[in-house]
Design an enzyme around this catalytic site. Structure first.
Site, PDB file in Angstrom:
ATOM      1  N   GLY A   1      38.960  44.129  41.716  1.00 31.72           N
ATOM      2  CA  GLY A   1      38.538  44.878  40.540  1.00 31.72           C
ATOM      3  C   GLY A   1      38.727  43.989  39.333  1.00 31.72           C
TER       4      GLY A   1
ATOM      5  N   HIS B   1      45.364  50.354  39.736  1.00 32.50           N
ATOM      6  CA  HIS B   1      45.703  49.065  39.115  1.00 32.50           C
ATOM      7  C   HIS B   1      44.825  48.810  37.887  1.00 32.50           C
ATOM      8  CE1 HIS B   1      47.280  44.906  39.203  1.00 32.50           C
ATOM      9  NE2 HIS B   1      46.084  44.600  38.741  1.00 32.50           N
TER      10      HIS B   1
ATOM     11  N   TYR C   1      51.665  38.832  39.944  1.00 29.55           N
ATOM     12  CA  TYR C   1      51.659  40.252  40.275  1.00 29.55           C
ATOM     13  C   TYR C   1      52.997  40.664  40.896  1.00 29.55           C
ATOM     14  CZ  TYR C   1      46.491  39.936  40.009  1.00 29.55           C
ATOM     15  OH  TYR C   1      45.202  39.730  39.601  1.00 29.55           O
TER      16      TYR C   1
ATOM     17  N   LYS D   1      40.236  37.357  47.972  1.00 29.61           N
ATOM     18  CA  LYS D   1      41.380  37.809  48.768  1.00 29.61           C
ATOM     19  C   LYS D   1      41.061  37.785  50.267  1.00 29.61           C
ATOM     20  CE  LYS D   1      44.185  41.969  49.444  1.00 29.61           C
ATOM     21  NZ  LYS D   1      44.473  43.339  48.972  1.00 29.61           N
TER      22      LYS D   1
END
Length: 612
Positions: free
Chosen positions: A267, A293, A381, A563
């Protein structure tokens, strides 16, 4: 020398207050052309020269308050681009404004933009354009002070072919037929909240939208719009949960745009319009943590911003903390603990990938001459979250610490912060607990590579089933395989199944017989949830299940989320026998990949980059 190692612009002598964009989108040439008009405030007296960031832009002309201004493009830097040096035909004093207008066009290879052919879209009929500016790519789309320390409002008008729709990271402000060309429509946008350049975003395509809440719509190609509307139905509830925790949502609209599969991230928190990968549309609610998130970024990241990319953990660590607090409100404290454990594993993976001595595993790395794209990982993160969770335990628990986070947001709202400013505020907020704070090993947490100095003791209730089952598979001998049953996984949530597979990936590869048996019983090949599928395919490749290599490469190329794509290519590349195939498949798909993805996979596979 810029105070931001990733920018060549003059941020100490002036600052942008407002940007007005007037752009025409040219699909055949794959360029944007038009004008960027910057309202620039002088921060020093006798101000007459400024430098803007650009990358591969063609500069046609520059004016200042309507008068011609001379300009010069400096030397090109590999990832910082080319400084645009402008000399005003007059001086202004500190505090005065000048209107600088740059007429320009972008390059077809602009790193912020991906131009998709009709074949690369769901509808197969119309081309599609999307931008991704974070961290330092806005300069390839707009000449600007491309540093997160500079925040400004913006207005835009964008001319597009009449059967397409434009949306931006701003509030929609109407549209009209282009007076210059009745085959085109001009869409207008305004962003009244000051924000950094990396949050400027544009999408043009055959888009439709559905209302999903009182301040939310979902946008995508028509093929996905109804599915997206049903899967993002909890958006308003999540927004309200976040507001209770962090304070009022100041951006007005909160829309979600589902992009084509090549979008490199899960995102992107573009204000008013979160970008989301279609890999979230899996038919279950595991997508909710990505939206939680991105919603959280409306406070930590967009409202309070890291001053430079070295302080990226301020954006991401706090956002993960807030995302998990939303999960705690909407699910349970045990769920938050479970997610935190999974995050610790992701951190361990990143540290293993970079190496425990790599300075890029510091919570606060030095980015002097480091491309921020190369530094991107789960470290900011999850190391950031681990620090905040550790402080939460020291300071008196989640309620107490969330009040601090809310206060920090209020203190730095509409501006940018550094780690030292955050830490000073932490010490002044908890002034009665300074003796405890002083015992924290700040140097180990912030400026030392590898895993954090303290591992929090997370509650394992929800993880126990995953741990037990994974251990059973790891310890099983060939003759024990009859002891497994399809019922092993029926009681597990998708979150737990992801965790089960993650635990197996942390061990040495399972024997091929085990993995095939797992498929016979659990039929993991049939799972469409991309987080499950990604981990399962890595497990198969690692155990040298040869029939699964093409399946893994297919997943690596049919979507482009970093990812998933990077680790899948890396797993196949690690098998000597399939190394060439990994490289060939990458080269065959490179032209259709996002420029950032293509560049990073090329590095992973040691393939020469094609000058993009």
């Amino acid at each position: 020398m810029s105070a931001d190692p990733c920018s060549l612009s003059s941020i100490s002598s002036c600052t942008t207050r407002h940007l007005s964009l007037c752009l025409t989108v040219d699909f055949p040439q794959r360029v944007l052309r038009g004008r960027a008009t910057l309202t620039v405030e002088a921060l020093e007296d006798r101000f007459s020269t400024l430098t803007l960031d650009t990358r591969d832009l063609k500069i046609v002309s520059v004016s200042a308050n309507g008068q011609d201004a001379s300009f010069n493009l400096g030397a090109k830097h590999s990832f910082k681009g080319t400084p645009l040096e402008i000399t005003l035909p007059f001086h202004i004093s500190r505090g005065q404004h000048v209107i600088v207008e740059v007429t320009y066009e972008t390059s077809p290879s602009a790193t912020a933009l991906q131009w998709l052919t009709p074949e690369q879209t769901a509808g197969k009929e119309h081309p599609y354009l999307f931008s991704q500016c974070q961290a330092h790519h806005c300069r390839s789309m707009v000449p600007c002070q491309d540093s997160p320390s500079v925040k400004h409002t913006y207005y835009a008008q964008v001319s597009v072919p009449k059967d397409l729709v434009a949306v931006m990271s701003a509030v929609r402000d109407g549209h009209e037929v282009d007076p210059q060309d009745n085959q085109r429509i001009i869409y207008r946008f305004r962003q009244p909240v000051a924000m950094p350049s990396y949050l400027i975003a544009i999408v043009v395509g055959a888009l439709e939208s559905r209302e999903i809440g009182p301040r939310s719509r979902v946008w995508s190609e028509k093929e996905f719009v109804d599915q997206a509307a049903s899967e993002f139905s909890e958006t308003e509830m999540m927004l309200q949960t976040a507001e209770k925790l962090a304070g009022p949502y100041v951006w007005g609209q909160y829309d979600i745009l589902v992009l084509p599969p090549s979008f490199p991230y899960g995102g992107m928190e573009n204000p008013c319009l979160t970008f989301a990968t279609p890999t979230l549309l899996a038919g279950d609610k595991s997508l909710s943590n990505v939206i939680a998130h991105e919603i959280s970024h409306s406070w930590t990241g967009n409202l309070v911003t890291n001053k430079t990319w070295e302080h990226f953990w301020l954006n991401e660590g706090h956002t993960v903390y807030l995302e998990r607090m939303i999960g705690r409100q909407m699910e349970s404290e045990q769920f938050r603990q479970f997610k935190a454990m999974g995050g610790w594993k992701d951190l361990q993976d990143s540290v293993n990938t970079f190496g425990a001595n790599s300075p890029l595993t510091n919570l606060v790395p030095s980015l002097q001459d480091v491309d921020p794209d190369d530094a991107f990982s789960s470290v900011p993160y999850e190391k950031g979250f681990a620090l905040l969770y550790h402080l939460e335990e020291l300071m008196g628990g989640p309620e107490v610490f969330m009040e601090f986070v809310k206060s920090y947001i209020q203190m730095f709202a509409y501006s940018s912060a550094t780690t030292d400013q955050w830490k000073d505020y932490l010490f002044s907020y908890f002034k009665d607990k300074v003796d405890i704070l002083k015992k924290v090993d700040w140097n180990a947490w912030m400026y030392t590579p590898g895993m954090p100095p303290v591992k929090p003791q997370y509650d394992t209730t929800l993880a126990n089933a995953c741990i037990t089952l994974s251990q059973k598979w790891i310890k099983a001998k060939e003759q024990d395989l009859g002891g497994f049953n399809v019922s092993d996984i029926t009681a597990l949530s998708s979150h737990q199944l992801i965790e089960f597979l993650s635990l197996l990936l942390q061990e040495s590869p399972l024997p091929l017989t085990h993995v095939k048996k797992m498929q016979d019983l659990y039929n993991l090949n049939s799972f469409m949830n991309s987080e499950i599928r990604f981990r399962w395919l890595r497990l198969c490749v690692r155990s040298k299940w040869e029939e699964m290599v093409p399946v893994a490469l297919k997943m690596a190329t049919e979507q482009g989320r970093l990812k998933f794509t990077r680790p899948l290519f890396r797993e196949v590349y690690a098998l000597e026998k399939y190394r060439d195939e990994a490289v060939q498949v990458f080269i065959g798909h490179r032209a259709a990949m996002h420029p950032v993805t293509a560049g990073l996979v090329a590095k992973d596979l040691k393939v020469e980059s094609t000058g993009l």
